[in-house]
Design a protein around this motif. Sequence first.
Motif, short mmCIF file in Angstrom:
data_model
loop_
_atom_site.label_atom_id
_atom_site.label_comp_id
_atom_site.label_asym_id
_atom_site.label_seq_id
_atom_site.Cartn_x
_atom_site.Cartn_y
_atom_site.Cartn_z
N ALA A 293 -14.35 11.78 -3.99
CA ALA A 293 -15.02 12.87 -3.30
C ALA A 293 -14.19 13.34 -2.10
CB ALA A 293 -16.41 12.44 -2.85
N ALA A 294 -13.76 12.39 -1.27
CA ALA A 294 -12.89 12.73 -0.14
C ALA A 294 -11.43 12.75 -0.55
CB ALA A 294 -13.10 11.75 1.01
N GLY A 295 -11.11 12.01 -1.61
CA GLY A 295 -9.78 12.10 -2.22
C GLY A 295 -8.69 11.30 -1.55
N ILE A 296 -9.02 10.24 -0.80
CA ILE A 296 -8.01 9.47 -0.07
C ILE A 296 -7.57 8.27 -0.92
CG2 ILE A 296 -7.50 8.13 1.99
CD1 ILE A 296 -9.70 9.72 3.43
N THR A 297 -6.31 8.24 -1.31
CA THR A 297 -5.76 7.08 -2.02
C THR A 297 -4.32 6.86 -1.57
OG1 THR A 297 -5.02 8.48 -3.86
CG2 THR A 297 -7.18 7.43 -4.09
N PRO B 283 1.70 1.08 -1.62
CA PRO B 283 0.51 0.31 -1.22
C PRO B 283 0.38 0.27 0.29
CG PRO B 283 2.30 -1.15 -1.86
CD PRO B 283 2.74 0.24 -2.22
N GLY B 284 -0.87 0.17 0.76
CA GLY B 284 -1.10 0.11 2.19
C GLY B 284 -1.08 1.46 2.88
N TYR B 285 -1.03 2.55 2.09
CA TYR B 285 -1.09 3.91 2.63
C TYR B 285 0.13 4.26 3.48
CZ TYR B 285 -5.97 3.33 1.22
OH TYR B 285 -7.11 3.09 0.50
N SER B 286 1.29 3.71 3.12
CA SER B 286 2.51 4.13 3.82
C SER B 286 2.87 5.57 3.44
CB SER B 286 3.66 3.18 3.49
OG SER B 286 3.87 3.10 2.09
N ARG C 49 -4.83 6.67 11.30
CA ARG C 49 -6.10 7.15 10.76
C ARG C 49 -5.90 8.36 9.85
NH1 ARG C 49 -11.19 7.72 14.65
NH2 ARG C 49 -10.94 5.45 14.41
N ILE C 50 -6.52 8.27 8.66
CA ILE C 50 -6.54 9.39 7.72
C ILE C 50 -7.94 9.99 7.78
CG2 ILE C 50 -6.27 10.09 5.32
CD1 ILE C 50 -4.67 7.45 4.92
N ILE C 51 -8.01 11.33 7.84
CA ILE C 51 -9.30 12.02 7.82
C ILE C 51 -9.25 13.09 6.75
CG2 ILE C 51 -10.96 13.42 9.10
CD1 ILE C 51 -9.86 12.16 11.67
N SER C 52 -10.26 13.09 5.92
CA SER C 52 -10.41 14.16 4.92
C SER C 52 -11.82 14.73 5.04
CB SER C 52 -10.18 13.61 3.50
OG SER C 52 -10.43 14.61 2.53
N THR D 107 -6.18 15.20 8.17
CA THR D 107 -5.28 14.58 9.14
C THR D 107 -4.63 13.37 8.46
OG1 THR D 107 -6.66 15.24 11.01
CG2 THR D 107 -5.09 13.44 11.38
N THR D 108 -3.31 13.33 8.53
CA THR D 108 -2.59 12.22 7.92
C THR D 108 -1.55 11.68 8.89
OG1 THR D 108 -1.08 11.56 6.13
CG2 THR D 108 -1.09 13.89 6.75
N PRO D 109 -1.47 10.37 9.07
CA PRO D 109 -0.47 9.79 9.98
C PRO D 109 0.89 9.58 9.30
CG PRO D 109 -1.86 8.07 9.13
CD PRO D 109 -2.39 9.35 8.54
N VAL D 110 0.96 9.83 8.00
CA VAL D 110 2.18 9.61 7.22
C VAL D 110 2.39 10.79 6.29
CG1 VAL D 110 2.00 7.08 7.30
CG2 VAL D 110 0.86 8.35 5.46
N ASP D 111 3.51 10.81 5.61
CA ASP D 111 3.75 11.86 4.62
C ASP D 111 2.68 11.78 3.53
OD1 ASP D 111 5.96 12.51 6.06
OD2 ASP D 111 7.40 11.62 4.67
N ALA D 112 2.30 12.94 3.03
CA ALA D 112 1.18 12.97 2.08
C ALA D 112 1.39 14.04 1.02
CB ALA D 112 -0.14 13.23 2.81
N GLU D 113 0.80 13.75 -0.15
CA GLU D 113 0.64 14.75 -1.19
C GLU D 113 -0.79 15.24 -1.09
OE1 GLU D 113 1.24 12.57 -4.75
OE2 GLU D 113 3.33 12.07 -4.34
#
Length: 726
Positions: free
Chosen positions: A641-645, A651-654, A679-682, A696-702
Motif C-alpha cells: 500500500a505504501a510501497g516501501i521495500t 538488504p537493510g534499505y541501503s 527515515r523513509i516516508i511514503s 522522503t528517502t535517505p538513500v538512492d531510490a527507485e
Amino acid sequence: MDWKAKWLKPANDFGNAAPVFSTDFALSRTVKQARLFITALGVYEAALNGRRIGQFVLAPGWTTYYKRLQYQEYDVTDLLRAENHLTVTVGKGWYHSPMPGFSASDFQKGLAARPMGLLAQLEITYEDGQHSFIVSDESWSVSESAVRFSEIYDGEIYDASFIPPCSVAAETFNGPYETLIEQQGEEIREQERIAAVRIFTTPKGEVVADFGQEITGYVEISVNAKAGEEIRLSHAEVLDKDGCFYTENYRSARAEYCCICRDGQQSCQPRLTFFGFRYIRIDAFPGGPGAGKPENFTAVVLHSQMKRTGRLSCSNPLLNRLFDNIIWGQKGNFVDVPTDCPQRDERLGWTGDAQVFVRTACLNYDTEKFFTKWLADLAADQGEDGYVGHVIPDLLKKQPASAAWGDAAAICPWAVYLAYGNSEILSRQFESMRKWVDYITAHTTTEYLWTGGVHYGDWLGLDAPSGSYKGSSREDFIASAFYAHSASLVIKAGLVLGKDMAAYEALLHNIVSAFRRAYPTYTTQTECVLAAHFHLAEDCQAAADQLALMIKECGTKLQTGFVGTPYLLHVLSDYGHTDLAYSLLLREQYPSWLYPVTKGATTVWEHWDGIMENGDFWSRNMNSFNHYAYGAVADWVYCCAAGITPAEGYPGYSKVRIAPAPDARLDWLEASLDTRHGRIISRWKKQDSLWRYEITTPVDAEVVIDGKTFLVSAGSYIYHSSIQLA
C-alpha cells in the motif's frame, strides 16, 4: 568471564515463598567503578542499600536453560556506601513454574526439580587501581522473603508486613557454569503506565477496573491501608456478553495478585511475574472492593526494550485502530521471546507465529537483537538431525516436526537479514537453516516432497472441516511448499556468505519439479497463495487469478489460516488484484481484520470471531484476545500500500524501492520507517481528483508512480498522478 562466585541455594525448603539472599560489606577506600555480574535459576530482583539494581524485569530472561543461561552486568558504583547491604530475591519464573500449563512437559519438570539458585559477583575497582570481589559463597545469608508465592501462570502473593525469621547461611551447590553466556537479548523493562479509565460494577456485582487497553504487565496499586488488610486482584482480557468478568479462556492460569498491606500510605505491584489483561476484578480492597478508585490503579506495560521504527496511519479510523492493535499485540507478546499469547496457561515461543509475523515485527520495531537471541535458542534446541520444535525454548520436545513451524529456522534469519542488512545473523544461523532442510530431506516418505509427516496444516483456516482446527488445504501440499521455500532461503543465505550452494540448487530444482507434478491443481485459497508466492506454480498468474476468483465467489472473504493469511494480500497485489486486496483489508464484516475492531478489540485476536456476532465466544479453551500472528497484514500495508521495500540486492534499505499503491476508498495513507540509513516516508492522498505522492528517502531510490520508474537520490519529492480518480 572469570567466575569466582559460587552457586547458592536456600538452606531449607521455603515452600512457595521466594528466597532472598543477602550479604553485608564495608568499603574504606574510594571506589572508581563497581560492576555486579549476576544470574539465577529462576527470575531475580536485586537491590543494593534498598535501591533496585538496573531496570531489567524478570531477569535473567528466558532461554533454553539446559544449554544457555544469560548473566547480566550492572554498574552499581553510584549505589555504594561505606556500609552496604546487597539483597537478591529469586522467584520461580520460567525456570521453575509448571510450564506449559496445558500439556505435560518432562523438560520443564527437570528444570523445576533443580534448586532456586543464585550466582553473583561484585567486582570493585578503586581509585588506586586495586581490586576486590564480593562473591556469592557460604558467607551469604538466605531467608524467606515478603514474596510468599510467585509463578508465571498463577500470579503472586506479597506480604508487605511480613517479618522474616532469622536468616541462615545459604548453601553452595554445583550449579551451571558451562552454559553461562553474556546478556544477548534485549532487557525486559517497564515501558508505559496507563491509568484506569473507569471502575464499575457488573450485573453479577463484581467490581471491575478497565484500563481501556489490553496490555502485558501488571498493576501498581497505591493505597492507604492498615497492616493486614488485603488487596486481591484477578485479571481478564474481555467481558462476556452480559458485561461480566470473564476468565474461562485463561484455562488453568489463575492470574491473581494478592498484597497484604502494612500500615500507612504504600504502593505495591508484582515483582517476579506478569499478566496479560485489560480488566482487573477487585476481589478485596481496604474498605471493601467498592472502595477502590481509578487513581488507586495504574497498569504498568512490560515488554522487551525495542526501538519503535515503523508507523502507519490513514484516513480510516478503524484501520488506524487495527494498526494500533498490531503494535499492542507485538508489545504484549515480545517479552524476551515471541510468545503466542501473554495471558493463559501457555505463553510459549511458538515458531509458527514467529515466522508468520517476523517481517512485520522488523518493520514496527528494531528487533534485530531480540531475534538474534531467540534464534540462538532455536539453534541450541535443534536436534542433531535438524529437528526444530513447535516452541522455542522447546518445552514440548518429542512432538513431530511441523511444516511452517519448524520453517522458522530458515524464514526468520532471512527476514532479519533483509530488514537490517547484517549478514552476521546468517553466519550465526546458517547451519541451523541447512540442518532444517536436511531434516525434511531425511524424514519424508516421498523424495523431493515432504509427505508422511504430522503437521498443523493451515491452522485455524476458515475452510476447516467441521470439528477440525486445520483448514482444508492438503497438509502434504503445505509441507512440500515450505520445503521448497526453506531450501530457497538456504541457497540465498549461502550465496550471501560465499558458499557453494550447487547441491541445494539442484535439490530445489527437483523439489519444484516434483511439486508441479504432484500438485497441478489447487483446491483452496491457501494452496493458491503458496503456489504463487513461493513461485511453485507452472503459471503463478493463473494461480493468483484462481485465488481472486475463489475470494469473490465466497462473497469477497478470506478463508485462509495461519499459513495462507500472511501472504494472501501480497499475492493479490503481485499479480494485478490490488483492488481485491484492499477489499479484504477494509472489510468490516466477519471474517476480516476489521471485524474484531468493530467489537472493541485493542489487540489482535487468535480467531477472526473470538467474539461472535451474537456476543458468544468462539470457545472457552482456545480463545486468546492477544495473539499477534494475523497482525502480519501490516507488512502488506508498509510494503504494498505504501510501497516501501529494499531494492533488489540491497538488504537493510541501503537502496530502496518505493512503489505506492493507493485506493480510492482511502483519502490518504502514510507509512514511515526508520532504517539503519535514515527515515523513509511514503504518503499518498487525494488532491483535485488526482493522487499526490510525497516521498522522503535517505538513500538512492527507485520510485514507481503510475507504472513509471524514477531514479532519485536522497531527498524529498512530490509527484502527481496522471491517472484521474474514478
